[in-house]
Design an enzyme around this catalytic site. Structure first.
Site, PDB file in Angstrom:
ATOM      1  N   CYS A   1       1.023   6.603  -3.252  1.00 47.65           N
ATOM      2  CA  CYS A   1       0.874   7.087  -2.414  1.00 47.65           C
ATOM      3  C   CYS A   1       1.241   8.710  -2.530  1.00 47.65           C
ATOM      4  O   CYS A   1       0.650   9.624  -0.681  1.00 47.65           O
ATOM      5  CB  CYS A   1       2.707   6.707  -1.963  1.00 47.65           C
TER       6      CYS A   1
ATOM      7  N   ASN B   1       3.543  -5.824 -10.582  1.00 44.95           N
ATOM      8  CA  ASN B   1       4.046  -4.978  -9.678  1.00 44.95           C
ATOM      9  C   ASN B   1       4.948  -4.003 -10.680  1.00 44.95           C
ATOM     10  O   ASN B   1       4.726  -2.779 -10.945  1.00 44.95           O
ATOM     11  CB  ASN B   1       5.075  -4.446  -8.867  1.00 44.95           C
TER      12      ASN B   1
ATOM     13  N   HIS C   1       6.829  -2.127   2.907  1.00 51.08           N
ATOM     14  CA  HIS C   1       6.010  -3.157   3.026  1.00 51.08           C
ATOM     15  C   HIS C   1       6.356  -3.367   4.515  1.00 51.08           C
ATOM     16  O   HIS C   1       5.029  -4.058   4.891  1.00 51.08           O
ATOM     17  CB  HIS C   1       6.429  -3.912   2.302  1.00 51.08           C
TER      18      HIS C   1
ATOM     19  N   HIS D   1      -5.082   3.756  -0.931  1.00 49.11           N
ATOM     20  CA  HIS D   1      -4.624   4.612  -1.989  1.00 49.11           C
ATOM     21  C   HIS D   1      -6.743   4.096  -2.676  1.00 49.11           C
ATOM     22  O   HIS D   1      -6.928   3.531  -2.138  1.00 49.11           O
ATOM     23  CB  HIS D   1      -4.137   3.655  -3.217  1.00 49.11           C
TER      24      HIS D   1
ATOM     25  N   SER E   1      -4.143  -3.224   8.341  1.00 46.96           N
ATOM     26  CA  SER E   1      -4.493  -2.837   7.188  1.00 46.96           C
ATOM     27  C   SER E   1      -6.460  -3.027   6.784  1.00 46.96           C
ATOM     28  O   SER E   1      -6.600  -2.643   5.763  1.00 46.96           O
ATOM     29  CB  SER E   1      -3.760  -3.165   5.887  1.00 46.96           C
TER      30      SER E   1
ATOM     31  N   HIS F   1      -4.182  -6.817   1.540  1.00 42.92           N
ATOM     32  CA  HIS F   1      -5.056  -5.709   2.007  1.00 42.92           C
ATOM     33  C   HIS F   1      -6.351  -5.628   1.824  1.00 42.92           C
ATOM     34  O   HIS F   1      -6.770  -5.747   1.043  1.00 42.92           O
ATOM     35  CB  HIS F   1      -4.024  -3.963   2.262  1.00 42.92           C
TER      36      HIS F   1
ATOM     37  N   LYS G   1       0.858  -0.260 -12.897  1.00 46.86           N
ATOM     38  CA  LYS G   1       1.180  -0.620 -11.669  1.00 46.86           C
ATOM     39  C   LYS G   1       1.546   0.367 -10.915  1.00 46.86           C
ATOM     40  O   LYS G   1       1.441   1.782 -10.319  1.00 46.86           O
ATOM     41  CB  LYS G   1       1.160  -1.683 -11.156  1.00 46.86           C
TER      42      LYS G   1
ATOM     43  N   GLN H   1      -3.896  -7.523 -11.959  1.00 47.87           N
ATOM     44  CA  GLN H   1      -3.992  -8.285 -10.886  1.00 47.87           C
ATOM     45  C   GLN H   1      -4.518  -9.943 -11.713  1.00 47.87           C
ATOM     46  O   GLN H   1      -4.777 -10.632 -12.328  1.00 47.87           O
ATOM     47  CB  GLN H   1      -4.570  -8.394  -9.513  1.00 47.87           C
TER      48      GLN H   1
ATOM     49  N   ASP I   1       0.114   3.073  -8.839  1.00 46.39           N
ATOM     50  CA  ASP I   1      -0.374   2.780  -6.926  1.00 46.39           C
ATOM     51  C   ASP I   1       0.966   3.500  -6.868  1.00 46.39           C
ATOM     52  O   ASP I   1       0.427   4.170  -5.827  1.00 46.39           O
ATOM     53  CB  ASP I   1      -0.871   1.622  -7.488  1.00 46.39           C
ATOM     54  N   ASN I   2       1.900   2.379  -6.994  1.00 46.52           N
ATOM     55  CA  ASN I   2       3.075   3.596  -5.855  1.00 46.52           C
ATOM     56  C   ASN I   2       3.298   4.971  -5.793  1.00 46.52           C
ATOM     57  O   ASN I   2       3.910   5.500  -5.015  1.00 46.52           O
ATOM     58  CB  ASN I   2       4.237   2.782  -6.763  1.00 46.52           C
TER      59      ASN I   2
ATOM     60  N   ASP J   1       0.717 -10.205  -1.739  1.00 50.66           N
ATOM     61  CA  ASP J   1       0.988  -9.147  -1.285  1.00 50.66           C
ATOM     62  C   ASP J   1       2.064  -9.174  -0.826  1.00 50.66           C
ATOM     63  O   ASP J   1       1.665  -9.297   0.239  1.00 50.66           O
ATOM     64  CB  ASP J   1      -0.041  -7.512  -1.447  1.00 50.66           C
TER      65      ASP J   1
ATOM     66  N   SER K   1      -4.402  -1.365 -10.602  1.00 47.02           N
ATOM     67  CA  SER K   1      -3.263  -2.466 -10.209  1.00 47.02           C
ATOM     68  C   SER K   1      -4.319  -3.778 -10.676  1.00 47.02           C
ATOM     69  O   SER K   1      -3.386  -4.511 -10.694  1.00 47.02           O
ATOM     70  CB  SER K   1      -3.124  -1.815  -8.728  1.00 47.02           C
TER      71      SER K   1
ATOM     72  N   SER L   1      -5.650 -10.714   5.370  1.00 54.17           N
ATOM     73  CA  SER L   1      -4.831  -9.434   4.368  1.00 54.17           C
ATOM     74  C   SER L   1      -3.434  -9.844   4.712  1.00 54.17           C
ATOM     75  O   SER L   1      -2.804 -10.640   5.921  1.00 54.17           O
ATOM     76  CB  SER L   1      -5.349  -8.294   5.599  1.00 54.17           C
TER      77      SER L   1
ATOM     78  N   GLU M   1       1.561  -8.523  -5.880  1.00 54.72           N
ATOM     79  CA  GLU M   1       1.019  -7.117  -5.846  1.00 54.72           C
ATOM     80  C   GLU M   1       2.405  -6.339  -6.290  1.00 54.72           C
ATOM     81  O   GLU M   1       2.432  -5.066  -6.681  1.00 54.72           O
ATOM     82  CB  GLU M   1       0.302  -7.153  -5.205  1.00 54.72           C
TER      83      GLU M   1
HETATM   84  P1  NAI Z   1      11.932   1.392  -5.752  1.00 50.14           P
HETATM   85  O1  NAI Z   1      12.761   0.130  -5.693  1.00 50.14           O
HETATM   86  O2  NAI Z   1      11.393   1.933  -7.306  1.00 50.14           O
HETATM   87  O3  NAI Z   1      12.236   2.440  -4.655  1.00 50.14           O
HETATM   88  C1  NAI Z   1      13.442   2.240  -3.724  1.00 50.14           C
HETATM   89  C2  NAI Z   1      14.436   3.135  -3.587  1.00 50.14           C
HETATM   90  O4  NAI Z   1      14.877   3.194  -2.365  1.00 50.14           O
HETATM   91  C3  NAI Z   1      15.240   2.802  -4.400  1.00 50.14           C
HETATM   92  O5  NAI Z   1      15.606   3.797  -5.396  1.00 50.14           O
HETATM   93  C4  NAI Z   1      16.251   2.572  -3.666  1.00 50.14           C
HETATM   94  O6  NAI Z   1      17.957   3.063  -4.246  1.00 50.14           O
HETATM   95  C5  NAI Z   1      15.644   3.310  -2.329  1.00 50.14           C
HETATM   96  N1  NAI Z   1      16.912   2.539  -1.371  1.00 50.14           N
HETATM   97  C6  NAI Z   1      17.038   1.719  -0.595  1.00 50.14           C
HETATM   98  N2  NAI Z   1      18.276   1.263   0.200  1.00 50.14           N
HETATM   99  C7  NAI Z   1      18.268   2.756   0.491  1.00 50.14           C
HETATM  100  C8  NAI Z   1      18.781   3.473   1.543  1.00 50.14           C
HETATM  101  N3  NAI Z   1      19.095   3.163   2.399  1.00 50.14           N
HETATM  102  N4  NAI Z   1      18.225   4.927   2.044  1.00 50.14           N
HETATM  103  C9  NAI Z   1      18.266   5.229   0.417  1.00 50.14           C
HETATM  104  N5  NAI Z   1      17.393   4.806  -0.411  1.00 50.14           N
HETATM  105  C10 NAI Z   1      17.309   3.726  -0.028  1.00 50.14           C
HETATM  106  O7  NAI Z   1      10.049   0.646  -5.124  1.00 50.14           O
HETATM  107  P2  NAI Z   1       8.589   0.997  -5.095  1.00 50.14           P
HETATM  108  O8  NAI Z   1       8.364   0.201  -5.485  1.00 50.14           O
HETATM  109  O9  NAI Z   1       9.037   2.394  -4.488  1.00 50.14           O
HETATM  110  O10 NAI Z   1       8.811   0.073  -3.269  1.00 50.14           O
HETATM  111  C11 NAI Z   1       9.452   0.830  -2.267  1.00 50.14           C
HETATM  112  C12 NAI Z   1       8.781   0.073  -0.680  1.00 50.14           C
HETATM  113  O11 NAI Z   1       6.637   1.041  -0.693  1.00 50.14           O
HETATM  114  C13 NAI Z   1       8.438  -1.719  -1.343  1.00 50.14           C
HETATM  115  O12 NAI Z   1       8.282  -2.099   0.552  1.00 50.14           O
HETATM  116  C14 NAI Z   1       7.139  -1.961  -2.264  1.00 50.14           C
HETATM  117  O13 NAI Z   1       6.107  -2.682  -1.544  1.00 50.14           O
HETATM  118  C15 NAI Z   1       6.581  -0.973  -1.152  1.00 50.14           C
HETATM  119  N6  NAI Z   1       4.860  -0.173  -1.423  1.00 50.14           N
HETATM  120  C16 NAI Z   1       4.320   0.375  -0.800  1.00 50.14           C
HETATM  121  C17 NAI Z   1       3.232   0.786  -1.002  1.00 50.14           C
HETATM  122  C18 NAI Z   1       2.019   1.493  -0.003  1.00 50.14           C
HETATM  123  O14 NAI Z   1       1.341   1.887  -0.074  1.00 50.14           O
HETATM  124  N7  NAI Z   1       2.050   1.558   1.088  1.00 50.14           N
HETATM  125  C19 NAI Z   1       2.715   0.842  -2.043  1.00 50.14           C
HETATM  126  C20 NAI Z   1       3.656   0.229  -3.150  1.00 50.14           C
HETATM  127  C21 NAI Z   1       4.482  -0.389  -2.965  1.00 50.14           C
END
Ligand code: NAI
Length: 434
Positions: free
Chosen positions: A197, A183, A303, A355, A83, A55, A188, A367, A192-193, A133, A363, A78, A158
């Site tokens: 958020c 990650n 993501h 963020h 983003s 991003h 991180k 990196q 960050d996550n 990322d 984060s 990006s 990332e």
């Molecule tokens: P995580 O693995 O910690 O959490 C995902 C959760 O979703 C898990 O607890 C899992 O059991 C649950 N899950 C899976 N399938 C499901 C379903 N069908 N129904 C309900 N829950 C379900 O992953 P994290 O770190 O929370 O990341 C989640 C996403 O966010 C990823 O795609 C990651 O790349 C992205 N991300 C986005 C950020 C942003 O700024 N927008 C920042 C960091 C990560």
């Protein structure tokens, strides 16, 4: 190899504004500034040609300029079509760094931009490091430019979704480079996550909709790190928050944090705001859309845009779509109006500014350390996925303490002996979960 395009951004005239915001961000990114002070003089990244796909925000600009200050040549794209912060991209271009990114590009342009970053300068030197990322740059190199792999020392990744892809490749024997999973540094994903958020989700919904959040019912799908931050963000705004989960541990955590846990098929009748945070596919689809109430707001903070079945929505109801403003669209489903944010792509970067700088400093310090390690010691690593050693994770945290006025207790030798750690750290075993 493509012909050399020095940069492509929306409007280079935004550079001055971008530079002012970069300066402000630097003051909130003590980790990156400390790494500049520590490694800037010795230039340990001299010779590195780092292609980055992450991003293109103000915070990322501070990361890019840190890598440059440590001696690297850098090219950038990006990792999401919405983003880019155009003033950040302009400032980076004006600083002479090849950047290919603008907010609101299409898929074809997205791939073109990544492709531009593979070769450096007029003499088209290929990249020798990857900073990714989500894995789109990694996939492009591995799948479309395999001849470049042998010249690359390693890659750092990332995000959760990109890391999943790397472990899958490791299992299938298609991971062709040593990889550092940024990650899963504690500093991180647990920052960050989660705390990122917590700030940026509600910010995005407010900027997009100006809706009164207090009193509304919201549902967050997934209670991982992103889900935890998202649920808390909404609760902080006065929403009553429902959570969906498949994992009993995370479901129990949500319940004990005070959220109601239930399946989406039940939540859909009660919620007005829907947020997907699973990193999984097909979380909100046909039957959910059809059951939603009028004026429901649907967005994704994971993501990729497949958490919400946008393909079905656009296929069946695309002709009802009307844009309220960029990244805010209304669809009509069975007489009900449904509002989709950022076309189902990650909402905090599509509809807000991502963020805040401080958490991104954590984060991006990881990196930077990952790039330093792979550039210096690639031969020590196999084509596997690694995390940074805990002592570096602790270092990243310690670089951020003073900024928030936190002062550490010092551990006495007898205390260190008693709990079985060293006075210099690491202070926890590998198994500790924070
Ligand atoms: P995580 O693995 O910690 O959490 C995902 C959760 O979703 C898990 O607890 C899992 O059991 C649950 N899950 C899976 N399938 C499901 C379903 N069908 N129904 C309900 N829950 C379900 O992953 P994290 O770190 O929370 O990341 C989640 C996403 O966010 C990823 O795609 C990651 O790349 C992205 N991300 C986005 C950020 C942003 O700024 N927008 C920042 C960091 C990560």
């Amino acid at each position: 190899t493509s012909t050399y395009v020095p940069y492509k951004v929306k409007d280079i005239a935004l550079a001055e504004w971008g530079r002012k915001e970069i300066k402000l961000a630097e003051a909130e990114m003590p980790g990156l500034m400390a790494l500049r002070a520590e490694y800037g003089p010795s230039k340990p990244l001299q010779g590195a040609r780092i292609a980055g796909c992450l991003h293109m925000t103000i915070q990322t600009a501070v990361l890019i300029e840190t890598l440059v200050e440590l001696g690297a040549d850098v090219t950038w794209s990006s990792c999401n079509i919405f983003s880019t912060q155009d003033h950040a991209a302009a400032a980076i271009a004006a600083a002479g760094i090849p950047v290919y990114a603008w907010k609101g590009m299409n898929e074809e342009e997205f791939n073109w931009c990544i492709e531009q970053t593979l070769f450096f300068g007029e003499d088209r030197q290929p990249l020798n490091m990857i900073l990714d990322d989500g894995g789109d740059l990694t996939n492009m190199v591995f799948d479309d430019y395999p001849e470049l792999i042998q010249g690359i020392r390693g890659l750092s990744e990332e995000t959760t979704t990109g890391v999943h892809r790397l472990y899958e490749r490791m299992k299938n024997g298609t991971l062709h480079l040593p990889a550092i999973n940024v990650n899963d540094s504690v500093t991180k994903s647990k920052f960050d996550n989660k705390y990122g958020c917590r700030e940026s989700l509600v910010d995005a919904i407010r900027r997009a909709t100006d809706l009164m959040l207090a009193g509304k019912v919201a549902v967050v799908a997934g209670y991982g790190d992103v889900g935890k931050g998202s649920a808390e963000s909404l609760r902080g705004a006065g929403c009553r928050v429902l959570v969906t989960e498949i994992d009993p541990i995370c479901a129990l955590q949500a319940a004990m944090d005070g959220f109601e846990v239930l399946p989406m098929d039940e939540a859909v009748h009660r919620a007005q705001i829907f947020v997907t945070a699973t990193g999984n596919v097909g979380i909100i689809k046909e039957r959910h859309f059809e059951a939603m109430r009028d004026k429901a707001i649907v967005c994704n903070i994971g993501h990729f845009d497949n958490e919400i079945d946008m393909a079905w929505l656009n296929g069946k109801y695309g002709q009802t779509k009307s844009q309220i403003k960029p990244q805010v669209d209304m669809y009509e489903i069975n007489g009900k109006e449904i509002i989709i944010l950022a076309e189902g792509r990650l909402v905090n970067l599509g509809c807000a500014m991502g963020h805040p700088s401080f958490v991104m400093s954590c984060s991006f310090s990881n990196q930077t350390l990952a790039q330093l390690e792979l550039w210096a010691n690639a031969d020590k690593y196999e084509n596997k996925v690694y995390v940074l050693p805990k002592i570096l994770d602790e270092k990243v945290a310690s670089l951020h303490l003073a900024h928030v006025g936190a002062k550490l207790e010092s551990l006495a030798q007898d205390q260190a002996d008693y709990i079985g750690v060293s006075v210099q750290g690491p202070f926890k075993s590998e198994m500790y979960r924070y």
